[in-house]
Design an enzyme around this catalytic site. Structure first.
Site, mmCIF file in Angstrom:
data_model
loop_
_atom_site.group_PDB
_atom_site.id
_atom_site.type_symbol
_atom_site.label_atom_id
_atom_site.label_comp_id
_atom_site.label_asym_id
_atom_site.label_seq_id
_atom_site.Cartn_x
_atom_site.Cartn_y
_atom_site.Cartn_z
ATOM 1 N N CYS A 132 -0.021 2.353 0.343
ATOM 2 C CA CYS A 132 0.653 3.753 -0.527
ATOM 3 C C CYS A 132 1.781 4.134 0.106
ATOM 4 C CB CYS A 132 -0.291 4.511 -1.064
ATOM 5 S SG CYS A 132 0.350 5.916 -2.051
ATOM 6 N N HIS A 133 2.559 4.883 -0.407
ATOM 7 C CA HIS A 133 3.588 5.381 0.348
ATOM 8 C C HIS A 133 3.736 6.806 0.651
ATOM 9 C CE1 HIS A 133 5.337 4.294 -3.874
ATOM 10 N NE2 HIS A 133 4.772 5.732 -3.907
ATOM 11 N N ASN A 162 -3.135 0.953 -8.186
ATOM 12 C CA ASN A 162 -4.053 1.982 -8.532
ATOM 13 C C ASN A 162 -5.117 1.557 -9.536
ATOM 14 O OD1 ASN A 162 -3.049 3.571 -6.572
ATOM 15 N ND2 ASN A 162 -1.267 4.194 -8.005
ATOM 16 N N HIS A 170 -4.796 7.665 -0.486
ATOM 17 C CA HIS A 170 -4.687 8.474 -1.609
ATOM 18 C C HIS A 170 -5.279 9.780 -1.312
ATOM 19 C CE1 HIS A 170 -2.801 6.318 -5.339
ATOM 20 N NE2 HIS A 170 -2.253 5.967 -4.056
#
Length: 323
Positions: free
Chosen positions: A168-169, A147, A198
């Site tokens: 990302c998760h 990030n 995000h």
């Protein structure tokens, strides 16, 4: 046999998850896993973990470890990036300086002043990695977990010739949250999510053909939401769609919740200011405990598949299996 380089492998728990995911595929079980970190102590712990994971899975990878990424990059097919430039001390600065001027944050790693500060110290390092890759492994795929996700990946793809994807998760974890809220098995939910990494939204949420959005909207309308998820349910009520980023993240992505002139909103929406430094402290303590256990040969190392996409991407590219 694929060669996978992990830069920032001193993030031991995350590295363990990714290594376990990769080696759980028979087609990847003999891969070369090259671990890179500038912190030799953390690197040593992650190397122990990598061998323990391989043993637990019955895999036979080649495991390498080095503090010099240029030693690891030649011949790489995939480079997974999970560094944190400046570590915990720099993250504290991201919070403490803005706080002096009345700017409050929860996570501070994606948008706002904290995200900008993190990007300014991270992008130069990413571009150095990119230049090394152009020289040593120009055909490798760069998988970025660092990030601020969108800013970093954008900078990397603009400034280098390396193929890259930002991962990302939040989509996966939020789906688990929603399954719990609705009381349905997560594997039965069919979804379509879209947006900028995000900040995605679920455009479709169905179970066996049934639209799940009416049930979610009832939860929001009746106030039957988890205490730590008030922000996202408020956004559902306002927009009609559920956002994939967590409430503590999303609260600082938009200008509606953390407002100096409306401090009552912090309590109303249960917004955890200064959350990220607290998480860092907990993670540091967990790593110290894990290090002591591993070096003493104690503890059971649990290996189970995570929800991360990296291994799925690598497996599909290596085998041609569509996903």
């Amino acid at each position: 046999m694929a060669k996978i380089v992990m830069i920032g492998a001193g993030s031991t728990v995350f590295a363990r998850n990714l290594i376990g995911d990769i080696l759980s595929f028979p087609e990847l079980a003999d891969s070369t896993i090259a671990l890179v970190d500038i912190d030799a102590a953390r690197l040593r712990t992650s190397e122990i973990v990598a061998h323990r994971v391989a043993e637990a899975l019955g895999a036979h990878p080649v495991i390498e470890a080095t503090t010099d990424r240029r030693q690891a990059l030649p011949g790489a097919d995939y480079v997974i990036n999970m560094i944190q430039v400046g570590g915990y001390p720099a993250a504290l600065v991201d919070f403490e300086i803005p706080k002096k001027y009345g700017l409050r944050q929860t996570i501070g790693d994606t948008l706002g002043i904290g995200g900008i500060m993190r990007a300014l110290r991270t992008i130069p390092v990413l571009l150095e990695i990119g230049r090394d890759m152009e020289e040593l492994c120009p055909d490798a795929l760069f998988l970025n977990y660092v990030n601020p996700m969108a800013i970093n990946t954008w900078a990397f793809t603009e400034a280098t010739r390396i193929r890259a994807v930002g991962l990302c998760h939040s989509v996966q974890h939020t789906l688990e949250d929603l399954a719990g809220d609705l009381g349905v098995p997560v594997e039965e939910i069919d979804f379509l999510a879209a947006g900028i990494n995000h900040m995605c939204f679920y455009l479709r949420l169905k179970r066996k053909g049934e639209d799940l959005y009416p049930a979610l909207r009832r939860l929001a309308a009746e106030g039957r939401v988890r205490e730590d998820d008030r922000v996202r349910y408020e956004m559902l009520r306002r927009t009609g769609y559920f956002v994939t980023e967590s409430s503590e993240h999303f609260a600082e992505y938009v200008p509606y919740f953390i407002r100096g002139q409306n401090p009552e909103l912090i309590e109303r929406y249960n917004i955890p200011l200064d959350e990220y430094p607290r998480r860092c402290e907990a993670q540091i303590a967990d790593w110290e405990r894990l290090r002591r256990e591993l070096e003493a040969g104690q503890g059971v190392l649990e290996v189970r598949r995570s929800v991360e996409y990296a291994s799925l991407i690598i497996h599909s590219l290596e085998t041609g299996q569509p996903r």
